[in-house]
Scaffold this active site. Structure first.
Site, short mmCIF file in Angstrom:
data_model
loop_
_atom_site.label_atom_id
_atom_site.label_comp_id
_atom_site.label_asym_id
_atom_site.label_seq_id
_atom_site.Cartn_x
_atom_site.Cartn_y
_atom_site.Cartn_z
N THR A 188 -29.38 29.34 -1.46
CA THR A 188 -28.57 29.48 -0.26
C THR A 188 -29.08 28.53 0.82
O THR A 188 -30.07 27.83 0.63
CB THR A 188 -28.63 30.93 0.25
OG1 THR A 188 -30.01 31.30 0.46
CG2 THR A 188 -27.99 31.89 -0.73
N TYR A 189 -28.43 28.53 1.98
CA TYR A 189 -28.75 27.57 3.04
C TYR A 189 -30.21 27.72 3.46
O TYR A 189 -30.71 28.83 3.63
CB TYR A 189 -27.83 27.80 4.24
CG TYR A 189 -27.89 26.71 5.27
CD1 TYR A 189 -27.66 25.39 4.93
CD2 TYR A 189 -28.19 27.00 6.60
CE1 TYR A 189 -27.71 24.37 5.87
CE2 TYR A 189 -28.25 26.00 7.56
CZ TYR A 189 -28.00 24.68 7.18
OH TYR A 189 -28.06 23.70 8.12
N MET A 190 -30.87 26.57 3.62
CA MET A 190 -32.34 26.59 3.77
C MET A 190 -32.81 26.53 5.22
O MET A 190 -34.02 26.49 5.46
CB MET A 190 -32.98 25.45 2.97
CG MET A 190 -32.63 24.06 3.43
SD MET A 190 -30.96 23.61 2.99
CE MET A 190 -30.72 22.23 4.07
N ARG A 191 -31.91 26.51 6.20
CA ARG A 191 -32.33 26.55 7.61
C ARG A 191 -31.91 27.89 8.19
O ARG A 191 -30.78 28.08 8.63
CB ARG A 191 -31.71 25.39 8.40
CG ARG A 191 -32.27 24.03 8.00
CD ARG A 191 -31.72 22.90 8.83
NE ARG A 191 -32.32 21.62 8.44
CZ ARG A 191 -31.85 20.83 7.48
NH1 ARG A 191 -30.74 21.20 6.82
NH2 ARG A 191 -32.45 19.70 7.18
#
Length: 546
Positions: free
Chosen positions: A166-169
């Site tokens: 999933t999105y890493m930020r």
């Protein structure tokens, strides 16, 4: 994605305003403060709301280490013989301050008789860590895989673009119900129902935005990914283990503590260990040490133990640790400074701009006293050679970092003030919650900041140069000064206004303006010097540099 498309909503203009205010303020700082540094310090430098605070943390930690005064103490340990012929290592209750006090204590204890005075057994549990956020992923990848934050984010970006994670930020610890169900099914099927314990984690950080899930695999059944990039594979496995472990049962331990007391001295030694009764999530991530080595022997209260040897080891107090990339991120996050997306580029920037270097320090040889006593014999003495000050992979400030930090703390206090930077993050959150207009937040900041920029025009370069007078050259009787020059840190013999022209020498890597001594400076100023001639009469000179 399908669920989101079924429930569209209007754009949250308050979140847009908060992001806009953050971007404008950061550009105001960067665009107006960086040129001040070019004029007063050196071209190519930059300043920023987060990066300048990060540099300050590193500078102040290095100065703590430089001024740290170590007071040694003596650590007392003993090795006892067990009834079955084995040995037991235990630690003493006191730490004598001098070698003589340690010697007297060892002589007294070696001829004493010891017995088990108390046995404590306590159950304990160890819970898994929550799934990764951006900052904790960067820290874990640094500590466990040796990746820099920049490398971690680059690899995570590729994993995200490939659909593996999933999105890493993100600063959120939450997991979608669908993902939790998939993990529960996988754990029950692979390890058994006793290993399953689903959890819902809540983010403790007051400033967390939680716009995304925690970082997790998109398909938990995929235990590894195939591909040529070993870095991506290793990072994926780290994320996969951490995510799955977060939904597994706690490990159940039994801690045992033995107190061993001298009959006449009443001096107490303690030995402790723990054994794993149920591994739980440790099934996925076993401890580095063998649990069997922590098993305490089956002793009874009152049982006597023979003294094999008692030792005293001179132990210096350790100065504060230098920051690693991982510990710097942890500190910034704990202080509420910056956002998940800013940590990796911030560290890259302060390294690229020459403020910070990542360095290994070899240390210098030093000796520590070791004392050893056995029953019926005098205390023996020996020395152990160690490397003092050795460090590996730590962040250290350069001379330019010290100079810029002192300039900013003197003339732009708010920019590098820890509380001010944290309060600004809070004001951005207030904008996002429609509690403050973004224009007012910027207006409140910009007035004093612009005044400080204008006032900086009146500061001379000489005032900023950070000159440090080291002493007087015994030959010429002229002052020796360490300062920042046009091409970097240097030492200078004499002043510009003196009748004789000043002499200069560059300070080499490994030395700094803050630490170079008069003797070292005089050696640098003595170069180049003639050391002899070749067989055909050519002059041989000693010099530094290429």
């Amino acid at each position: 994605i399908e669920q989101a498309l079924k429930r569209p909503r209007p754009i949250d203009i308050d979140l847009v305003n908060a992001q806009q205010a953050r971007r404008i303020l950061d550009r105001l700082v960067g665009y107006q403060l960086s040129p001040v540094l070019w004029k007063k310090v050196q071209r190519g430098l930059s300043a920023g709301r987060v990066q300048s605070v990060a540099v300050r943390l590193i500078v102040e930690r290095e100065r703590e280490i430089t001024t740290f005064s170590s007071t040694p103490y003596y650590k007392i340990t003993a090795v006892f013989s067990l009834p079955d012929g084995g040995e037991l290592l235990a630690e003493g209750q006191s730490k004598p301050a001098t070698a003589e006090a340690a010697r007297q204590l060892l002589q007294q204890l070696a001829d004493d008789s010891f017995a088990v005075s108390e046995i404590k057994k306590t159950p304990a549990s160890r819970n898994p860590a929550p799934p990764f956020t951006t900052s904790t992923l960067q820290q874990a990848a640094s500590n466990r895989l040796g990746f820099s934050p920049k490398q971690t984010m680059m690899l995570a970006q590729r994993l995200y673009e490939s659909g593996h994670i999933t999105y890493m930020r993100t600063d959120s610890l939450s997991l979608s119900p669908l993902a939790v169900k998939q993990m529960a099914d996988h754990i029950e099927k692979t390890y058994g129902r006793q290993y399953l314990q689903t959890r819902r984690y809540k983010t403790k950080s007051a400033g967390a935005q939680e716009a995304h899930e925690a970082i997790r695999p998109t398909d938990i059944s995929k235990t590894a990914i195939t591909g040529k990039d070993s870095g991506q594979n290793r990072l994926y496995r780290l994320i996969w283990r951490r995510t799955l472990a977060s939904q597994m049962a706690a490990a159940q331990l039994e801690k045992t503590t033995l107190n061993i007391t001298g009959a006449s001295s009443r001096y107490r030694f303690t030995a402790s260990g723990a054994i794993v009764r149920f591994d739980g999530f440790l099934k996925l991530d076993p401890p580095k040490t063998d649990a069997a080595s922590d098993v305490m022997p089956p002793l009874k209260q009152g049982e006597k133990l023979g003294v094999l040897r008692i030792m005293a080891a001179e132990t210096p107090e350790r100065p504060p640790s230098r920051y690693t990339e991982a510990s710097l991120i942890r500190q910034l996050e704990a202080m509420g400074i910056g956002r998940p997306s800013t940590y990796a580029p911030t560290i890259s920037t302060i390294i690229d701009r020459g403020y910070v270097v990542k360095r290994d320090l070899p240390g210098v040889p030093g000796e520590l006293l070791r004392l050893r006593a056995v029953p019926g014999r005098p205390v023996e003495q020996s020395a152990e050679t160690i490397m003092v000050g050795a460090d590996k992979g730590k962040l250290m400030p350069t001379d330019i970092a010290n100079l810029v930090n002192d300039f900013l703390t003197s003339h732009f206090t708010n920019i590098v003030d820890y509380d001010f930077t944290k309060e600004l993050e809070g004001e951005f959150d207030q904008i996002a919650k429609q509690k403050k207009p973004w224009q007012k937040v910027l207006e409140k900041f910009y007035g004093p900041f612009k005044q400080a920029v204008d006032n900086a025009e009146n500061i001379s370069r000489a005032e900023v140069a950070g000159a440090r007078e080291l002493g007087v050259d015994p030959k010429s009787k002229r002052p020796v000064i360490a300062r920042m020059g046009r091409f970097g840190p240097m030492v200078q013999l004499g002043r510009a206004e003196d009748a004789a022209k000043p002499e200069f020498a560059s300070i080499p890597t490994g030395q700094s303006i803050e630490t170079v001594t008069l003797e070292e400076a005089l050696q640098l100023l003595a170069l180049p010097r003639q050391v002899g001639r070749t067989a055909d009469g050519k002059i041989i000179e000693a010099n530094s540099g290429r």
